[in-house]
Design an enzyme around this catalytic site. Structure first.
Site, mmCIF file in Angstrom:
data_model
loop_
_atom_site.group_PDB
_atom_site.id
_atom_site.type_symbol
_atom_site.label_atom_id
_atom_site.label_comp_id
_atom_site.label_asym_id
_atom_site.label_seq_id
_atom_site.Cartn_x
_atom_site.Cartn_y
_atom_site.Cartn_z
ATOM 1 N N ASN A 163 0.910 -1.050 -0.281
ATOM 2 C CA ASN A 163 0.050 0.020 -0.110
ATOM 3 C C ASN A 163 0.841 1.101 0.032
ATOM 4 O O ASN A 163 1.467 1.607 1.053
ATOM 5 C CB ASN A 163 -0.843 -0.274 1.267
ATOM 6 N N HIS A 167 -9.474 1.093 4.818
ATOM 7 C CA HIS A 167 -8.246 1.405 5.634
ATOM 8 C C HIS A 167 -8.289 1.972 6.488
ATOM 9 O O HIS A 167 -9.101 2.980 6.401
ATOM 10 C CB HIS A 167 -7.088 1.673 4.430
ATOM 11 N N GLU A 221 -5.234 -4.851 10.407
ATOM 12 C CA GLU A 221 -4.290 -4.000 10.737
ATOM 13 C C GLU A 221 -4.375 -3.167 11.896
ATOM 14 O O GLU A 221 -5.421 -2.167 11.811
ATOM 15 C CB GLU A 221 -4.088 -3.000 9.538
#
Ligand code: 13P
Length: 261
Positions: free
Chosen positions: A9, A95, A167
């Site tokens: 990313n 995200h 994450e």
């Protein structure tokens, strides 16, 4: 064993020229990385350059975000169809920087996921708790809420196209990595949620990537965990040599093969 996925990313880094120069170097390194899927997510402006630079290789290109409408008066937004037309096969969805810096909600993330699937893209859905949520012992609740709200109501074939990325927000860009144990426990919980919501077979096929300060120095230990099927790499993915080293350390790769001879 699920095939490892090593994804980059790039966030808001790299111009088109810098993208071409990354690929010049990375393509030769990638030829020895056939044991894993390699995905790179550049900024929107560099997507076409990345697709072009990856042509003829097995490197796959992803967007970092999308908007759920097909077209219309949505200044600044980019649709799933536009992303697919450029030649992307994937897009990140939800995200943590989208959630926490830009205020994206679970409902918006669900709409983005649906739009991505409808356009033929494979979504990489990101989930993860903040430091205060972890310290308040809320990690399980947060992951359950994020999983159930964004991944609800898919058909089995749709679910099979999803990649999940765990994450933890406190590990992103901080140099503070989750220990392999801690990450594996979170992945195990996500797999259990997938098994309840879909089926045991779908959950066994689901690939769950870990993201948060992954570097060549810590990737082998993380990727050695059976529950960790890959990595979503920010900072270290900007350097072709470091990104290749991370991919190399995935199970089945050249490092492991050397060890077994
Ligand atoms: P870092 O690897 O820079 O911590 O970023 C992780 C990330 O957010 C990948 O999506």
């Amino acid at each position: 064993m699920r095939r490892p996925v090593i994804a980059a990313n790039w966030k808001m880094f790299k111009t088109q020229a810098e993208t071409r120069s990354f690929f010049n170097r990375f393509r030769s390194l990638a030829s020895s990385l056939r044991h894993c899927d390699l995905i790179i997510a550049p900024a929107f402006t560099a997507l076409a350059a990345a697709v072009e630079a990856a042509r003829g290789s097995e490197i796959l290109i992803s967007a970092q975000d999308l908007y759920w409408e097909k077209e219309g008066a949505w200044t600044g937004e980019v649709s799933a169809g536009m992303i697919a037309e450029v030649g992307c096969r994937f897009t990140l969805v939800g995200h943590s920087e989208r959630r926490h810096v830009f205020g994206e909600t679970d409902d918006q993330i669900h709409r983005k996921l649906r739009a991505a699937l409808a356009a033929g893209l494979a979504p990489i859905v990101c989930v993860g708790e903040t430091l205060s949520e972890r310290e308040a012992n809320q990690t399980e609740d947060v992951l359950r809420r994020q999983f159930n709200s964004s991944l609800t109501g898919l058909t089995a074939p749709e679910f099979s196209r999803i990649l999940l990325a765990y994450e933890p927000v406190w590990a992103i860009g901080t140099g503070r990595t989750a220990t392999p144990d801690l990450a594996a426990a979170a992945h195990g919980l996500l797999r259990e949620l997938a098994s309840h919501a879909y089926s045991s077979a779908s959950s066994q096929n689901l690939r769950i990537l870990y993201g948060g300060s992954v570097k060549p120095e810590n990737s082998a230990a993380l990727l050695a965990e059976e529950e960790i099927d890959g990595a979503l790499v920010g900072g270290a993915s900007l350097d072709p040599v470091a990104f290749a080293a991370i991919a190399k350390s995935a199970p089945g790769g050249p490092l492991e093969q050397n060890r077994s001879v």
